[in-house]
Motif scaffolding. Structure first.
Motif, PDB file in Angstrom:
ATOM      1  N   GLN A 126     -26.628 -45.628  -7.833  1.00  0.00           N
ATOM      2  CA  GLN A 126     -26.137 -46.428  -8.960  1.00  0.00           C
ATOM      3  C   GLN A 126     -25.915 -45.507 -10.159  1.00  0.00           C
ATOM      4  N   ILE A 127     -24.828 -44.767 -10.135  1.00  0.00           N
ATOM      5  CA  ILE A 127     -24.447 -43.920 -11.266  1.00  0.00           C
ATOM      6  C   ILE A 127     -23.506 -44.729 -12.155  1.00  0.00           C
ATOM      7  N   PRO A 128     -23.673 -44.660 -13.470  1.00  0.00           N
ATOM      8  CA  PRO A 128     -22.840 -45.502 -14.351  1.00  0.00           C
ATOM      9  C   PRO A 128     -21.341 -45.268 -14.149  1.00  0.00           C
ATOM     10  N   ALA A 129     -20.595 -46.329 -14.269  1.00  0.00           N
ATOM     11  CA  ALA A 129     -19.135 -46.253 -14.168  1.00  0.00           C
ATOM     12  C   ALA A 129     -18.582 -45.396 -15.300  1.00  0.00           C
ATOM     13  N   ALA A 130     -17.500 -44.680 -15.005  1.00  0.00           N
ATOM     14  CA  ALA A 130     -16.769 -43.887 -16.000  1.00  0.00           C
ATOM     15  C   ALA A 130     -17.703 -42.972 -16.796  1.00  0.00           C
ATOM     16  N   SER A 131     -18.623 -42.309 -16.087  1.00  0.00           N
ATOM     17  CA  SER A 131     -19.612 -41.464 -16.760  1.00  0.00           C
ATOM     18  C   SER A 131     -19.412 -39.973 -16.524  1.00  0.00           C
ATOM     19  N   GLN A 132     -18.468 -39.581 -15.640  1.00  0.00           N
ATOM     20  CA  GLN A 132     -18.327 -38.179 -15.255  1.00  0.00           C
ATOM     21  C   GLN A 132     -16.934 -37.656 -15.602  1.00  0.00           C
ATOM     22  N   ASP A 133     -16.897 -36.460 -16.204  1.00  0.00           N
ATOM     23  CA  ASP A 133     -15.619 -35.827 -16.523  1.00  0.00           C
ATOM     24  C   ASP A 133     -15.009 -35.134 -15.309  1.00  0.00           C
ATOM     25  N   VAL A 134     -15.856 -34.494 -14.504  1.00  0.00           N
ATOM     26  CA  VAL A 134     -15.403 -33.794 -13.302  1.00  0.00           C
ATOM     27  C   VAL A 134     -16.336 -34.161 -12.162  1.00  0.00           C
ATOM     28  N   ILE A 135     -15.752 -34.535 -11.028  1.00  0.00           N
ATOM     29  CA  ILE A 135     -16.532 -34.781  -9.806  1.00  0.00           C
ATOM     30  C   ILE A 135     -16.029 -33.824  -8.747  1.00  0.00           C
ATOM     31  N   ALA A 155     -13.568 -44.620  -3.341  1.00  0.00           N
ATOM     32  CA  ALA A 155     -13.617 -45.684  -4.353  1.00  0.00           C
ATOM     33  C   ALA A 155     -14.829 -45.515  -5.266  1.00  0.00           C
ATOM     34  N   GLN A 156     -15.963 -45.103  -4.683  1.00  0.00           N
ATOM     35  CA  GLN A 156     -17.168 -44.877  -5.478  1.00  0.00           C
ATOM     36  C   GLN A 156     -16.963 -43.733  -6.476  1.00  0.00           C
ATOM     37  N   VAL A 157     -16.395 -42.644  -5.996  1.00  0.00           N
ATOM     38  CA  VAL A 157     -16.132 -41.486  -6.856  1.00  0.00           C
ATOM     39  C   VAL A 157     -15.190 -41.867  -7.993  1.00  0.00           C
ATOM     40  N   TRP A 158     -14.138 -42.583  -7.669  1.00  0.00           N
ATOM     41  CA  TRP A 158     -13.166 -43.005  -8.691  1.00  0.00           C
ATOM     42  C   TRP A 158     -13.815 -43.915  -9.720  1.00  0.00           C
ATOM     43  N   HIS A 159     -14.751 -44.749  -9.275  1.00  0.00           N
ATOM     44  CA  HIS A 159     -15.491 -45.645 -10.169  1.00  0.00           C
ATOM     45  C   HIS A 159     -16.342 -44.840 -11.156  1.00  0.00           C
ATOM     46  N   TRP A 160     -16.904 -43.727 -10.701  1.00  0.00           N
ATOM     47  CA  TRP A 160     -17.767 -42.911 -11.559  1.00  0.00           C
ATOM     48  C   TRP A 160     -16.978 -42.052 -12.543  1.00  0.00           C
TER      49      TRP A 160
END
Length: 243
Positions: A126-135, A155-160
């Motif tokens: 459960q990592i917050p949505a739209a919380s990462q600049d680079v994955i 989809a999970q990565v895109w959500h983050w």
């Protein structure tokens, strides 16, 4: 009515167990130095990838490393995370996810304690949505043989990912007939997984069997052979999320 969420969870749990088994088989008898930077081929491939990665992140306006929140999915023993620290990513803003406990422990052993390393299935986090600049996704999807689980993870990565951020992708585009535990991820499949992304791509990495043989003769042969695009087996991409 069929419980699709339960079915999806069961499928992802099954695939996570399968990935663990595949890596265990691959690790048996593997030369541990093959991927060490003391190996001339590994060093040449890493240097090429670093140069092109820096250029692509600069093009995406993601080169102020100290200001970035970065997540490495499938971080292994922490090699990519160490590279990112050297580039200036704040260790407090750097995280990794690793499915295999022994690799997660190896990553923790070489990284600052403040770096968060999750020993989890990425689909369960459960990592917050739209919380990462680079994955970072380096040779992750080629180890997932289920189309459905690939789609769930994408989809999970895109959500983050934050709007304006980017997935940094590196994976191979040709099947390895000697290794049934992996499969190629061609560019068309990458586009299917991230249909909203603005993609920048480059072919990289001299074919490993050829590159290893050439570097045993002379590391100077790597750039000469790698100048032939058809001899490059991997693709490096930034997959930018629109603002």
């Amino acid at each position: 009515m069929k419980d699709t969420s339960s079915s999806s969870s069961s499928s992802s749990n099954r695939e996570a167990a399968n990935v663990r088994d595949r890596y265990a088989r691959r690790d048996v008898g593997r030369d541990a130095n093959r991927y060490s930077l003391s190996d001339p081929y590994a060093l040449a491939a890493w240097q090429e990838r670093q140069r092109k990665m820096l250029s692509m992140l600069a093009d995406a306006k993601l080169n102020d490393f100290s200001a970035l929140d970065v997540l490495d999915v499938g971080c292994g023993s922490g090699g990519n995370l160490l590279d990112l620290l050297r580039l200036g990513v704040d260790p407090e803003r750097l995280q990794g996810i690793e499915l295999l406990p022994e690799r997660a422990e190896a990553a923790r052993a070489v990284l600052p304690a403040i770096c968060r390393i999750w020993n989890e299935d990425a689909l369960a986090l459960q990592i917050p949505a739209a919380s990462q600049d680079v994955i970072v996704l380096f040779t992750v999807f080629s180890s997932i043989l289920s189309d459905a689980v690939q789609q769930q993870l994408a989809a999970q990565v895109w959500h983050w990912l934050k709007p304006g951020g980017a997935v940094l992708w590196h994976d191979f585009v040709y099947d390895n007939p000697r290794n049934p535990d992996v499969r190629a991820v061609p560019l068309q499949r990458v586009r299917e997984l991230f249909p909203e992304a603005h993609m920048r791509k480059q072919r990289v990495t001299l074919a490993p069997p050829l590159g290893r043989a050439a570097c045993r003769v002379s590391p100077a042969l790597y750039p000469l052979l790698n100048a032939v695009p058809l001899l490059r087996t991997h693709v490096l991409c930034t997959l930018a999320k629109p603002l």
